[in-house]
Each structure stands twice: as structure tokens, then as C-alpha cells.
Scaffold this motif. Structure first.
Motif: not given
Lengths: 191, 191
Positions: A97, A149, A152-153, A155-157, A159-161, A163-164, A166, A180, B108, B111, B115, B156-157, B159-161, B164, B180
Motif C-alpha cells: 500500500a 489465459q 494471465a487473469d 497475475l493481472a488481478r 498486480q491490479g490489486y 496498484l489499487l 498503492n 477473492r 504508480q 504515488d 505521496k 484491478a483486472r 490495470q493488470g492486463y 502485463l 474476457r
DNA sequence: GTCTATAATACGATAGAC
DNA sequence: GTCTATCGTATTATAGAC
């Protein structure tokens, strides 16, 4: 008395820490030298350029990652290997964070405008390693046709969490998101 | 003859472009001035400091974002509003693979270590705006109790995609991922 | 409002004593 | 191998002519 002193390793550790907190561009060799307790001029004995020090920092991050993956590999169930890997990261939610994902934020900054240099390519490996390992686990779960696939889904999630969490300066965003994701992994049975 | 010349706007446009491609730290005022076709010394007539120029750049990105959201708001169905917003972004997949998400990568970097300054806080708003709007749409879809969670999962998804696709230098990662996500949104009926 | 010239500083890198 | 002193350059920012 070590043949090669521990200063080199101290500089790498200091570099990991300072670059993680400030980013590579904003980090000066003086910052790293001070954190490591090494005089500025001496840095150049161990690393001829700032970029070479950064390469060693990325290499050390890759070693960390491989060690983390090996820990999870001890688990007999591939789905639980993934869940275990995710749960390990939750220890760091407060740091994430505050400063982002140590792998993702480095990859993002160094891929930007440094894509041609070895530095950018090697930072990208920090994500590629994870993606490859995750793909293997989904394969082992019986998802031959869509393992890439799913990886990718996943790791994307993650990394996205990060970033959010942070950006919003809120570890709970990462913690809840990761839980989740873990539940989602457990719901993925052989196709 | 405009009361205030168009140089200010040209500097903002140039700043958006160059900062997007190189990142904020690596971008010099000389880079921006050259791209805008404005002599370096004149930049300071329009923006007293580099940070103030960056603030204007972020503000302009926020305006872009709000305009994009307003376009989708014309759609009567909240789920389709989300899908439409996502599909718009796909036009940019090649740029995202080359330089990352213009909002996420800025948030990113700024921040990180900034910050406390208004700069970091205002960059974070680039994600917060999206999150709030997505939450509204899920509310309108009848998901009162978990709209915030769903919005976090969605952003999150996305941003993650982007991250990647940027790291792997492959627009297809973003394109497939976004499709997706669109399918997932359409599968979210009232709880 | 615009532009040139330049000040002030920060930083990567080197020279050379020990 | 270690450390001090310093060079050269890039970059933010200002002074002042037009």
C-alpha cells in the motif's frame, strides 16, 4: 576476512530497498551508498555504472521470487501451490500500500523508455517468471487448453490489486482482493 | 490573436505525450519544450515549476477520463456502459503495450515517493474516478451489497492486463483480457 | 509575451592517495 | 580494496533584453 568484502551485497540490499521506495529514476547512487553505509566513491569499485547496480538489484529480486516459488512447490496440490504463493504476499500488504508491488512497479518503470536496454528486458522477467510458473500450475490442474489465459487473469488481478492498494493507500484493497482470487482459484476444477 | 497564446495548451499536450512515453522523472522540461516547439526559457512564463506543469497534465488526463465516461453514460444499460468503456480502450492497445496505461502508469510513478505532495494525490484520482464510476454502474445493475468489490475486481483486472501487455510487449494480452472482462460483466446479473 | 543567456545545483562518474 | 576530492554534464530555474 572475506576475499571480496560484504560491501557489494550491502549495496545490493540497499539498492533494493531504496529503489523500491523511490523508484529507479529518483534514486541516486548517493542515496544507495548512504543507506548501505558505503562512501559514494567506493560504489564504483563494485559496480561500474548505476545501470549495472540496478541489474544486480533485479537479479536479486528474481532470486527472491524463485525462492518463494520453490517454497510453494513443496505443496502436492497445484491449486494450493497457487493459493499458498498468494497468501505469502499478504504479509507485505502494508508495504505494498505504501510503495506498490516490488516486482510490478519496477517492471513498469523500467519497461518505460528503457525497453531497448537489458535493464528493461530483465525487469520484465520479474513478471514473466511468475506467469510461466502460474501457467504450469494450471496445466497441472488439468486445464491444458486455457492454462495461459488463466495465468494471465490471475497475475493481472494480483498486480491490479497491488496498484489499487498503492494508489488508494489502503492495504485492505489488496487483502480482500487476494482472498477473492484465492477463492476463484479453488473454484477452478479440471475443465 | 488569443488573449493568452496557445503555447500553454501546446505545452500541456506535449507534456502528456512525453511524460506518458518516458515517465515523469525521466522527462525534462527541455524535452517538453522541444516537443511543443517552445523555447525552454518560455516554459517558465506559463508554468512556474515542473510540478505545476505536471499538475496541468494530470488535470488534462482527468478531463479526458471524464469525457470518456460521459460518452458511455449515454448508454441506457449500466452493464453495457461498462462494456462500452472497456471497448473504447481497446483502440489504444498498441500504445498500451508500448508505454502502459496512461492513467495507471502515471498514478504508480507519482504515488511513489511523492505521496505527500499534491502531485501524488492528484495522480491517484485518475484511478479513483474510474473506481467510483464503476461502483455506480454495479449499483445500477442491482448489486447494492457488493458493488464496490466488483468495481475493484474490474479495475484491478483492467490495470493488470495493461501492465502485463506492457511488460510482455504484446497488445494481444490486453485485447484478450479485456474481452474476457467484458464477458464477465455481462454474466453479472442482479444478485 | 517571447526568447537568449546563464546561474545554481544535483548527479554520474573518475583520479589518485592510502 | 577503500576513501576523498573533484570533474563534466544535465537540469531546474532565473535575469534581463526585446
Amino acid at each position: 576476512m572475506p576475499r571480496q568484502s560484504d560491501k557489494r551485497q550491502r549495496l545490493i540490499e540497499a539498492g533494493k530497498e531504496v529503489i523500491y521506495r523511490q523508484g529507479y529514476s529518483r534514486t541516486t547512487l548517493a542515496n544507495i551508498a548512504e543507506t548501505a553505509g558505503v562512501p559514494l566513491g567506493n560504489v564504483y569499485y563494485h559496480f561500474k555504472t548505476k545501470e549495472l547496480l540496478a541489474r544486480a538489484v533485479i537479479q536479486s529480486r528474481m532470486d527472491d521470487l524463485r525462492r518463494r516459488v520453490e517454497l510453494s512447490d513443496a505443496n502436492p496440490d497445484p491449486g494450493e501451490r497457487l493459493v499458498e504463493f498468494i497468501m505469502f504476499s499478504l504479509d507485505r500488504s502494508k508495504q505494498v500500500a505504501a510503495h506498490g508491488c516490488p516486482y510490478g512497479s519496477l517492471a513498469q518503470e523500467l519497461d518505460k523508455a528503457e525497453k531497448e536496454t537489458p535493464l528493461g528486458r530483465s525487469a520484465a522477467e520479474l513478471l514473466q517468471i511468475q506467469l510461466d510458473w502460474m501457467t504450469e500450475q494450471f496445466h497441472a490442474m488439468g486445464r491444458e487448453s486455457d492454462a495461459e489465459q488463466l495465468a494471465a487473469d490471475l497475475l493481472a488481478r494480483l498486480q491490479g490489486y497491488c496498484l489499487l492498494a498503492n494508489s488508494l493507500d489502503d492495504p485492505a484493497v489488496m487483502e480482500h482482493g487476494f482472498h477473492r482470487v484465492a477463492a476463484w482459484i479453488r473454484s477452478q476444477s479440471p475443465r
